[in-house]
Design a protein around this motif. Sequence first.
Motif, mmCIF file in Angstrom:
data_model
loop_
_atom_site.group_PDB
_atom_site.id
_atom_site.type_symbol
_atom_site.label_atom_id
_atom_site.label_comp_id
_atom_site.label_asym_id
_atom_site.label_seq_id
_atom_site.Cartn_x
_atom_site.Cartn_y
_atom_site.Cartn_z
ATOM 1 N N LEU A 69 1.561 5.434 -11.517
ATOM 2 C CA LEU A 69 2.325 6.461 -10.804
ATOM 3 C C LEU A 69 3.033 7.368 -11.797
ATOM 4 C CD1 LEU A 69 4.128 4.808 -7.730
ATOM 5 C CD2 LEU A 69 2.232 6.428 -7.698
ATOM 6 N N ASP A 70 3.684 6.763 -12.762
ATOM 7 C CA ASP A 70 4.433 7.533 -13.761
ATOM 8 C C ASP A 70 3.507 8.414 -14.597
ATOM 9 O OD1 ASP A 70 6.728 6.314 -12.846
ATOM 10 O OD2 ASP A 70 6.749 4.781 -14.414
ATOM 11 N N GLN A 71 2.310 7.899 -14.877
ATOM 12 C CA GLN A 71 1.352 8.656 -15.692
ATOM 13 C C GLN A 71 0.464 9.562 -14.857
ATOM 14 O OE1 GLN A 71 -0.787 5.832 -18.124
ATOM 15 N NE2 GLN A 71 0.982 5.452 -19.447
ATOM 16 N N ARG A 72 0.681 9.552 -13.530
ATOM 17 C CA ARG A 72 -0.074 10.390 -12.601
ATOM 18 C C ARG A 72 -1.580 10.119 -12.682
ATOM 19 N NH1 ARG A 72 4.555 10.615 -10.735
ATOM 20 N NH2 ARG A 72 5.561 12.591 -10.195
ATOM 21 N N LEU A 73 -1.929 8.832 -12.640
ATOM 22 C CA LEU A 73 -3.321 8.416 -12.731
ATOM 23 C C LEU A 73 -3.777 7.716 -11.457
ATOM 24 C CD1 LEU A 73 -3.803 6.987 -16.343
ATOM 25 C CD2 LEU A 73 -4.814 9.058 -15.383
ATOM 26 N N LEU A 74 -4.971 8.051 -11.018
ATOM 27 C CA LEU A 74 -5.644 7.329 -9.940
ATOM 28 C C LEU A 74 -6.653 6.405 -10.608
ATOM 29 C CD1 LEU A 74 -6.270 10.372 -7.547
ATOM 30 C CD2 LEU A 74 -4.405 8.705 -7.420
ATOM 31 N N ARG A 75 -6.295 5.114 -10.689
ATOM 32 C CA ARG A 75 -7.108 4.156 -11.435
ATOM 33 C C ARG A 75 -7.487 2.990 -10.529
ATOM 34 N NH1 ARG A 75 -6.582 3.417 -16.921
ATOM 35 N NH2 ARG A 75 -4.422 4.154 -16.839
ATOM 36 N N HIS A 76 -8.746 2.533 -10.621
ATOM 37 C CA HIS A 76 -9.194 1.421 -9.784
ATOM 38 C C HIS A 76 -8.536 0.117 -10.233
ATOM 39 C CE1 HIS A 76 -11.928 1.350 -13.254
ATOM 40 N NE2 HIS A 76 -12.144 0.075 -12.987
ATOM 41 N N VAL A 77 -8.402 -0.806 -9.287
ATOM 42 C CA VAL A 77 -7.720 -2.073 -9.568
ATOM 43 C C VAL A 77 -8.626 -3.031 -10.337
ATOM 44 C CG1 VAL A 77 -6.556 -4.076 -8.547
ATOM 45 C CG2 VAL A 77 -6.311 -1.829 -7.502
ATOM 46 N N SER A 78 -9.899 -3.144 -9.884
ATOM 47 C CA SER A 78 -10.811 -4.109 -10.494
ATOM 48 C C SER A 78 -12.240 -3.581 -10.401
ATOM 49 C CB SER A 78 -10.718 -5.460 -9.771
ATOM 50 O OG SER A 78 -11.392 -5.396 -8.518
ATOM 51 N N TYR A 93 -0.697 -5.169 -10.996
ATOM 52 C CA TYR A 93 -1.802 -4.425 -11.603
ATOM 53 C C TYR A 93 -1.361 -3.066 -12.158
ATOM 54 C CZ TYR A 93 -4.049 -8.184 -9.147
ATOM 55 O OH TYR A 93 -4.376 -9.444 -8.707
ATOM 56 N N GLN A 94 -0.064 -2.975 -12.487
ATOM 57 C CA GLN A 94 0.489 -1.812 -13.193
ATOM 58 C C GLN A 94 0.397 -0.507 -12.387
ATOM 59 O OE1 GLN A 94 2.042 -2.597 -16.190
ATOM 60 N NE2 GLN A 94 1.454 -4.639 -15.464
ATOM 61 N N GLY A 95 0.595 -0.616 -11.088
ATOM 62 C CA GLY A 95 0.569 0.580 -10.253
ATOM 63 C C GLY A 95 1.704 1.532 -10.559
ATOM 64 N N GLY A 134 0.793 -1.229 0.000
ATOM 65 C CA GLY A 134 0.000 0.000 0.000
ATOM 66 C C GLY A 134 0.819 1.271 0.000
ATOM 67 N N GLY A 135 0.435 2.182 0.908
ATOM 68 C CA GLY A 135 0.990 3.527 0.906
ATOM 69 C C GLY A 135 2.486 3.600 1.100
ATOM 70 N N ALA A 136 3.061 2.686 1.872
ATOM 71 C CA ALA A 136 4.508 2.727 2.106
ATOM 72 C C ALA A 136 5.274 2.511 0.806
ATOM 73 C CB ALA A 136 4.896 1.664 3.137
ATOM 74 N N LEU A 160 -6.979 1.332 -5.451
ATOM 75 C CA LEU A 160 -6.282 1.907 -6.601
ATOM 76 C C LEU A 160 -5.028 1.115 -6.932
ATOM 77 C CD1 LEU A 160 -6.514 5.683 -5.578
ATOM 78 C CD2 LEU A 160 -7.910 4.495 -7.289
ATOM 79 N N THR A 161 -4.672 1.127 -8.193
ATOM 80 C CA THR A 161 -3.472 0.394 -8.615
ATOM 81 C C THR A 161 -2.228 0.891 -7.889
ATOM 82 O OG1 THR A 161 -3.109 1.925 -10.457
ATOM 83 C CG2 THR A 161 -4.418 -0.055 -10.909
ATOM 84 N N ILE A 162 -2.162 2.185 -7.612
ATOM 85 C CA ILE A 162 -0.970 2.724 -6.940
ATOM 86 C C ILE A 162 -0.904 2.287 -5.487
ATOM 87 C CG2 ILE A 162 -0.865 4.704 -8.500
ATOM 88 C CD1 ILE A 162 -1.953 6.418 -6.158
ATOM 89 N N ASN A 163 -2.021 1.747 -4.971
ATOM 90 C CA ASN A 163 -2.047 1.214 -3.608
ATOM 91 C C ASN A 163 -1.989 -0.311 -3.588
ATOM 92 O OD1 ASN A 163 -2.340 3.825 -2.587
ATOM 93 N ND2 ASN A 163 -4.564 3.725 -2.675
#
Length: 368
Positions: free
Chosen positions: A116-125, A110-112, A7-9, A93-96
């Motif tokens: 991150l690189d594309q600065r997107l907040l995207r749901h995982v599923s 899941y391509q988090g 997650g966040g860490a 989110l994928t980043i989490n």
Amino acid sequence: MHIYKVGGAVRDRLLGRPVSDIDWLVVGATVEEMLAKGYRPVGADFPVFLHPKTGEEYALARTERKSGRGYGGFTFHASPDVTLEEDLIRRDLTINAMAEDEAGTVYDPYQGKKDLDQRLLRHVSPAFAEDPLRVLRVARFAARYAPLGFRVADETLTLMRQISASGELQALTAERSWKEIERALMEAQPQVFFKVMSACGALQELLPELDDGSRTLAALEQAAAHEQPLHVRWACLLRGLAATSIKTVNQRLKAPRECHELAMLTGECLAQGNQALELPATVLLDLLQKFDVYRRPQRFEDFVVVCEMAALGDGERGYPQADYLRGAAAAARAVDVKPLVQAGLTGKALGEALKGERLKALEAYQRG
């Protein structure tokens, strides 16, 4: 038995941000094994344990399925058979949904990292849509990471609209909603939270009074830029509403007393604050009395700050009323009650005499 940071860490380390709290995930272990190693159980809904030395929380890998309405409507299943990927896919989110093992290897099914690189907040599923609280969480992450250029992915915003339209947000408790709103208010750009909530229809469901609040958002943005505390930011947000609406919002969300009081007083007194330079001494004294400026001077100072933030949000270059109001408060507080007591005044007579002396002090202050 394998242990991962999740997650966040992982997210914040990859973003180069400070990592404060670490969530640990244990894959391949049973409850009995955790107990045998000295971990102390703390989770009621699913197996969470405290490390015997550090006291940090370690959760067993688990899956979940929807079993009812709202944030708490889930059934969890934890067992040694649950894989890392199965645990991560239930996250928002994928980043989490990334993990890091003890060797520093990052697992990103899941391509988090790409998001991150594309600065997107995207749901995982698609399971994202099962938890209405995630609408508020995504909006809060948007507020936190707005300075880095993050935005909500179009497909995720579509899902958030579906949740808002479903009525599921109404199943959230006031406590859960307020907790997310409180955290969002203290983010770097809290106004983004409310913009995202409006864009997905959630604001109309949870805070319809604010649905057209661009002026109040500008005041909130200024409060955040000046690093003001929670209750000041809350009062800035609600300052454009009628007193009845402010009371309704506070009661609906069960806002803390300090937030409730300052927002209500601001709603009642903002116009007088803006007109401070023209107020008669009697009206100015009543304003100070309403805030109990003698026993609670900080509350009046907070009000003055809200007025300043509102003025800046409206495009004003300054707010001369601020120093004037502070000077008036100081003048009224400087009146010494001891001579009146020594003169033998008590009770109502003492109160009236003290009020008269404070009025004289304000009149002298106004004369310069």
